[in-house]
Scaffold this active site. Structure first.
Site, mmCIF file in Angstrom:
data_model
loop_
_atom_site.group_PDB
_atom_site.id
_atom_site.type_symbol
_atom_site.label_atom_id
_atom_site.label_comp_id
_atom_site.label_asym_id
_atom_site.label_seq_id
_atom_site.Cartn_x
_atom_site.Cartn_y
_atom_site.Cartn_z
ATOM 1 N N SER A 264 6.865 51.960 18.612
ATOM 2 C CA SER A 264 8.069 52.835 18.227
ATOM 3 C C SER A 264 8.628 53.387 19.719
ATOM 4 C CB SER A 264 7.697 54.017 17.375
ATOM 5 O OG SER A 264 8.631 54.932 17.546
ATOM 6 N N HIS B 292 10.134 48.811 17.151
ATOM 7 C CA HIS B 292 10.701 49.877 16.090
ATOM 8 C C HIS B 292 11.661 50.829 16.677
ATOM 9 C CE1 HIS B 292 10.282 51.552 12.079
ATOM 10 N NE2 HIS B 292 10.194 52.739 12.540
ATOM 11 N N ASP C 52 13.838 54.023 15.944
ATOM 12 C CA ASP C 52 14.159 55.118 15.027
ATOM 13 C C ASP C 52 15.609 55.385 15.530
ATOM 14 O OD1 ASP C 52 11.122 55.581 14.088
ATOM 15 O OD2 ASP C 52 10.838 55.516 16.207
ATOM 16 N N MET D 25 17.933 58.578 14.152
ATOM 17 C CA MET D 25 17.833 59.888 13.571
ATOM 18 C C MET D 25 19.204 60.703 13.754
ATOM 19 S SD MET D 25 14.126 61.180 14.374
ATOM 20 C CE MET D 25 12.850 60.067 14.566
ATOM 21 N N HIS E 74 15.241 51.479 12.012
ATOM 22 C CA HIS E 74 14.738 52.538 10.876
ATOM 23 C C HIS E 74 15.714 53.777 10.823
ATOM 24 C CE1 HIS E 74 11.489 55.484 9.420
ATOM 25 N NE2 HIS E 74 12.342 55.276 8.606
ATOM 26 N N MET F 256 16.987 56.969 9.604
ATOM 27 C CA MET F 256 16.555 58.012 9.195
ATOM 28 C C MET F 256 17.952 58.782 9.134
ATOM 29 S SD MET F 256 12.917 58.734 10.479
ATOM 30 C CE MET F 256 13.059 57.629 12.014
ATOM 31 N N MET G 131 6.300 56.090 4.778
ATOM 32 C CA MET G 131 5.908 56.883 5.785
ATOM 33 C C MET G 131 4.781 57.613 5.493
ATOM 34 S SD MET G 131 8.627 57.019 7.737
ATOM 35 C CE MET G 131 8.213 58.076 8.762
ATOM 36 N N GLY H 205 10.806 62.409 11.251
ATOM 37 C CA GLY H 205 11.647 63.306 12.167
ATOM 38 C C GLY H 205 10.948 63.493 13.588
ATOM 39 N N GLY I 288 7.707 62.157 16.342
ATOM 40 C CA GLY I 288 6.449 61.532 16.748
ATOM 41 C C GLY I 288 5.242 62.493 16.862
ATOM 42 N N GLY I 289 4.003 61.821 16.866
ATOM 43 C CA GLY I 289 2.657 62.570 17.101
ATOM 44 C C GLY I 289 2.379 63.113 16.042
ATOM 45 N N ASP J 58 4.357 53.915 8.879
ATOM 46 C CA ASP J 58 4.803 54.432 10.063
ATOM 47 C C ASP J 58 4.326 55.866 9.951
ATOM 48 O OD1 ASP J 58 6.341 55.462 12.064
ATOM 49 O OD2 ASP J 58 8.285 55.019 11.254
ATOM 50 N N GLY J 59 3.642 56.500 10.963
ATOM 51 C CA GLY J 59 3.290 57.946 11.301
ATOM 52 C C GLY J 59 1.951 58.058 11.332
ATOM 53 N N GLY J 60 1.522 58.472 12.449
ATOM 54 C CA GLY J 60 -0.078 58.655 12.581
ATOM 55 C C GLY J 60 -0.940 57.487 12.798
ATOM 56 N N GLY K 278 3.738 54.899 17.795
ATOM 57 C CA GLY K 278 4.266 55.244 18.986
ATOM 58 C C GLY K 278 3.375 55.691 20.010
ATOM 59 N N SER K 279 2.893 56.748 19.914
ATOM 60 C CA SER K 279 1.790 57.397 21.118
ATOM 61 C C SER K 279 0.704 56.406 21.239
ATOM 62 C CB SER K 279 1.629 58.738 20.724
ATOM 63 O OG SER K 279 1.059 59.019 19.536
#
Length: 255
Positions: free
Chosen positions: A48, A73, A75, A77, A106, A108, A177, A182, A184-185, A215-217, A237-238
């Site tokens: 991401s 990816h 994002d 927003m 994506h 959002m 999700m 909204g 990252g991290g 997506d997420g964590g 992402g991170s």
């Protein structure tokens, strides 16, 4: 839509392994042991750009491509559907000139139907919108496909997979999700694993060619549980951009 870039990503796999359901001893329901086919699908890694260095975005995109990423990816927003504001189609158009990755957009955003054509023209390959953000999701899926892109629907953690019942036959991908969207991290929401597993069985039992993205964590630890549950597209992402060795990080996610 015809893009000038080329993609070499195989989304189908012929490997099959048989697994049988295990029933508790003394089961009195009268059911017979049922054999299911488990289809192993290639794992797709989608870094991401939310975690990239926006001052050196083109270089960071090239870095993950060289490190073995499959998708990028992106994002998008709007500061309304989610409490953050990121990028528009002009950034995607610029990045398209420096990368052959699959661009996985994506959205959002509120009123996603107003964004489809501009992102398709900019070079998006996949466009995913949130089912919570539109009154006419089926029409929006048709709009995405008419623009020449693969269509995906995203579900927030609090949205049931049953909202997909009348849509999933027309989808290329479902994005679950595993954090609230909204930022990252964030920490992975553990009880989303059951949701992934339930969606996987819906896809397999109906013999659908639908990717399951998360997506997420997502990191080296959580990737194992989501892959085991049936996810085959991992957005991170991170865990990628924050790693000292991007290629090693991508290999760890892939398992």
């Amino acid at each position: 839509m015809s893009n000038e870039h080329e993609h070499h990503h195989d989304h189908e796999c012929g490997c099959r392994h048989d697994h049988a359901h295990e029933h508790d001893e003394g089961c009195s329901c009268g059911c017979e042991e049922e054999e299911h086919i488990h289809v192993e699908r290639p794992i797709i890694i989608a870094p991401s750009i939310l975690s990239a260095d926006f001052a050196n975005l083109g270089a960071d995109v090239r870095r993950v491509e060289e490190a073995g990423a499959d998708y990028l990816h992106i994002d998008v927003m709007d500061g309304t559907f989610v409490p953050n504001l990121t990028i528009g189609s002009c950034v995607v158009e610029s990045l398209r000139k420096v990368s052959n990755l699959v661009f996985d957009v994506h959205l959002m955003v509120e009123h996603p139907e107003t964004y489809i054509d501009s992102f398709a023209r900019a070079g998006a390959d996949n466009i995913t919108f949130h089912v919570e953000a539109t009154r006419h999701p089926h029409r929006l899926i048709q709009q995405i496909k008419a623009a020449g892109c693969r269509a995906g629907v995203a579900l927030n953690p609090g949205t049931s997979i049953y909202t997909l019942e009348e849509l999933i036959d027309d989808l290329n991908m479902v994005l679950l999700m595993t954090v609230n969207p909204g930022f990252g991290g964030q920490k992975f929401i553990e009880n989303m694993v059951g949701k992934i597993h339930a969606l996987y069985h819906t896809v397999m039992e109906n013999e659908l060619n639908v990717d399951i993205a998360v997506d997420g964590g997502i990191n080296a630890e959580t990737s194992e549980s989501v892959r085991s549950a049936g996810a085959n597209v991992l957005v991170a992402g991170s865990a990628v951009y924050g790693a000292p060795d991007l290629a090693a990080a991508i290999r760890a996610l892939r398992g």
